[in-house]
Design a protein around this motif. Sequence first.
Motif, mmCIF file in Angstrom:
data_model
loop_
_atom_site.group_PDB
_atom_site.id
_atom_site.type_symbol
_atom_site.label_atom_id
_atom_site.label_comp_id
_atom_site.label_asym_id
_atom_site.label_seq_id
_atom_site.Cartn_x
_atom_site.Cartn_y
_atom_site.Cartn_z
ATOM 1 N N ALA A 1 0.836 -1.206 0.000
ATOM 2 C CA ALA A 1 0.000 0.000 0.000
ATOM 3 C C ALA A 1 0.867 1.250 0.000
ATOM 4 N N MET A 2 1.084 1.806 -1.191
ATOM 5 C CA MET A 2 1.858 3.039 -1.310
ATOM 6 C C MET A 2 1.079 4.118 -2.058
ATOM 7 N N THR A 3 0.480 3.798 -3.198
ATOM 8 C CA THR A 3 -0.153 4.787 -4.065
ATOM 9 C C THR A 3 -1.367 5.433 -3.400
ATOM 10 N N GLU A 4 -1.499 6.746 -3.567
ATOM 11 C CA GLU A 4 -2.597 7.505 -2.971
ATOM 12 C C GLU A 4 -3.300 8.354 -4.021
ATOM 13 N N PRO A 5 -4.619 8.534 -3.888
ATOM 14 C CA PRO A 5 -5.354 9.308 -4.890
ATOM 15 C C PRO A 5 -5.149 10.815 -4.794
ATOM 16 N N GLU A 6 -4.792 11.319 -3.625
ATOM 17 C CA GLU A 6 -4.733 12.769 -3.439
ATOM 18 C C GLU A 6 -3.421 13.401 -3.876
ATOM 19 N N VAL A 7 -2.394 12.580 -4.118
ATOM 20 C CA VAL A 7 -1.082 13.133 -4.449
ATOM 21 C C VAL A 7 -0.519 12.411 -5.663
ATOM 22 N N ALA A 8 0.475 13.043 -6.299
ATOM 23 C CA ALA A 8 1.177 12.415 -7.426
ATOM 24 C C ALA A 8 2.098 11.341 -6.862
ATOM 25 N N SER A 9 1.644 10.118 -6.905
ATOM 26 C CA SER A 9 2.391 9.040 -6.267
ATOM 27 C C SER A 9 3.574 8.568 -7.098
ATOM 28 N N SER A 10 3.746 9.136 -8.295
ATOM 29 C CA SER A 10 4.970 8.868 -9.046
ATOM 30 C C SER A 10 6.184 9.390 -8.286
#
Length: 404
Positions: free
Chosen positions: A136-145
């Motif tokens: 669990a790393m990717t988040e919808p509110e930020v540029a997770s790249s």
Amino acid sequence: MDFAFDARTEELRARLLAFMDEYVYPAEAVAEEQRAALASPWDTPAVVGELKAEARRQGLWNLFLPDAGYGAGLTNLQYAPLAEITGRSPHLAPVALNCAAPDTGNMEVLAQFGDERQRKQWLEPLLAGEIRSAFAMTEPEVASSDATNVTTLIEREGDEYVITGRKWYISGAMNPDCRIFIVMGKTDPDGPDIRRQQSMVLVPRDTPGVTVRRAMRVFGYEDHSHGGHAEVVFDHARVPVSHLIGEEGSGFAIAQARLGPGRIHHCMRLIGMAERAIELMCRRAVSRTAFGKALAQQGVVHNWIADARVTVEQLRLLVLKTAWLMDTAGNKGAHTEIQAIKIATPRAVVGILDRAIQLHGAGGFSQDLPLAELYAAARTLMVADGPDEVHQRSLARRELKKYL
């Protein structure tokens, strides 16, 4: 550089090719039929368990893990042609061999950075194929790249960490056998070094405050075979401080260590996807007639097939070179090549699959052939594990540095 397969690789390739022909390809349609009859589409079809048992019986198990104490002890160069073969049936074969993401990366993290208790509690059942996991790393509110952007908080209160945040496209989280999350968040959000603000903690799925909210679709697919890609909410979920992986502030470094092997494994499997697409193109071309002659007699079809073959041979050599460098110079020594294959392989394979779909007409879009689902998987990998543009940026900077 010598990319010839050694005796062990040849022996494993022969066994794996036979396993694919005898068990995996026939199971593709069976898995779909069984899934349609399940109480939940996220439950695992019985045939998958049968494949896993047979693969383990044949010694085709945990091939991805180079640590001989836990896995098969293969080098990246030895594993590359085997992962390519599994890529021909990417929704069944990797799972059957216990070589499917995200479990592979999570097992590597636990083997390399976990303590003895963590390995006993979580790594061992993962190695045995008894449970599944999610990262669990990717988040919808930020540029997770940019992984330093994560906003999920991991706050220490006494002997516990309190996790608060929202993640999405968390692969495998819909599978009821997913029992553990590796969660990346910030333990020191105001720290001076943005790459030391993050940490990773182990969060059991049944922890109060953990909600798997919904399955995220990928081009309309829910990807049942891989356990979906979920939106997960952590609402003041509490775990003991002993669930910290490594040390506080090491999360970013662990993520980078995890993603290197993951990227090359994806590229290995992508080549297998392309090979299956070429096979389907050729079979279609020699069996289908349009405007009075076989498609195999059409010049444009010749071009598509020839270009696909040239592209695959180029990609395979680049992937093998990268694997060799990872084995001889380490992941850091192969950094340029890892980025190069991550840019080149998904993009090129998407093009091959696009031509294969075109050659099959309406059937290419349908559920009767694997092409549309393969296309969705390949196109996703132009974003997953770092978008192409991020790798291009880093690669260009490294090239320009020579001239500055």
